[in-house]
Design a protein around this motif. Structure first.
Motif, PDB file in Angstrom:
ATOM      1  N   PHE A  18       0.728  -1.101  -0.075  1.00  0.00           N
ATOM      2  CA  PHE A  18      -0.187  -0.066   0.061  1.00  0.00           C
ATOM      3  C   PHE A  18       0.796   0.986  -0.069  1.00  0.00           C
ATOM      4  N   SER A  63      -3.677   3.337   7.817  1.00  0.00           N
ATOM      5  CA  SER A  63      -2.704   2.383   7.965  1.00  0.00           C
ATOM      6  C   SER A  63      -3.828   1.209   8.878  1.00  0.00           C
ATOM      7  N   GLN A 115      -7.141   0.860   8.639  1.00  0.00           N
ATOM      8  CA  GLN A 115      -8.025   0.417   7.359  1.00  0.00           C
ATOM      9  C   GLN A 115      -7.244  -0.687   6.690  1.00  0.00           C
ATOM     10  N   GLN A 116      -6.058  -0.554   6.138  1.00  0.00           N
ATOM     11  CA  GLN A 116      -5.312  -1.353   5.110  1.00  0.00           C
ATOM     12  C   GLN A 116      -5.129  -2.681   5.887  1.00  0.00           C
ATOM     13  N   GLU A 161      -8.042  -4.677   6.114  1.00  0.00           N
ATOM     14  CA  GLU A 161      -8.401  -5.394   4.774  1.00  0.00           C
ATOM     15  C   GLU A 161      -7.374  -6.435   4.691  1.00  0.00           C
ATOM     16  N   TRP A 162      -6.084  -6.417   5.202  1.00  0.00           N
ATOM     17  CA  TRP A 162      -5.242  -7.713   5.030  1.00  0.00           C
ATOM     18  C   TRP A 162      -5.474  -8.536   6.039  1.00  0.00           C
TER      19      TRP A 162
END
Length: 146
Positions: free
Chosen positions: A19, A37, A39-40, A43-44
């Motif tokens: 990202f 960070s 949120q990402q 998602e991972w």
């Protein structure tokens, strides 16, 4: 199969997640970097509120704040990068002040209002460092287990 081939195949099959985002070098931008960070990572598959997510958020907050407060150049953004591979998260914050390198100083006095950020990063990180980029950039990177 030979052991060397098995190791090579295992390395190739490791999923790498990346990202990268340019963010305005403002206090609001530093907050956005922390939120992005979290949120990402969610998602991972790194849950919000987990130790790994909270640690990453704290490190991103400190590095982004340093980029905004100590390395800000009017009109220039900073960049947040996250790289997740084999249980290791690499956090990168790139700014445009290569001449302003972060340094861990002696612990501040107990009543000091600042000066603890990089001490905290050092305590949480497996390792961290600074890499010079194309002038006038530098990247502060931190690696933590997730």
């Amino acid at each position: 199969m030979h052991p060397e081939t098995e190791a090579s195949f295992a390395e190739l099959s490791t999923t790498v997640r990346a990202f990268r985002r340019r963010i305005a070098a403002t206090r609001r931008g530093a907050r956005l970097a922390r939120l992005l960070s979290i949120q990402q990572l969610a998602e991972w598959g790194v849950p919000r509120g987990s130790d790994a997510s909270d640690t990453a958020a704290l490190i991103v907050a400190e590095l982004a704040a340093n980029a905004v407060v100590h390395a800000r150049v009017p009109g220039r953004d900073f960049e947040l990068g996250l790289l997740l591979r084999a249980g290791v998260l690499r956090i990168e914050v790139t700014d445009t002040r290569a001449d302003k390198r972060p340094m861990v100083a002696a612990p501040p006095s107990p009543d000091a209002e600042s000066g603890r950020g990089l001490l905290l990063v050092t305590a949480l990180a497996e390792r961290w460092g600074v890499v010079e980029g194309a002038p006038p950039r530098k990247t502060v990177w931190v690696e933590v287990g997730v």
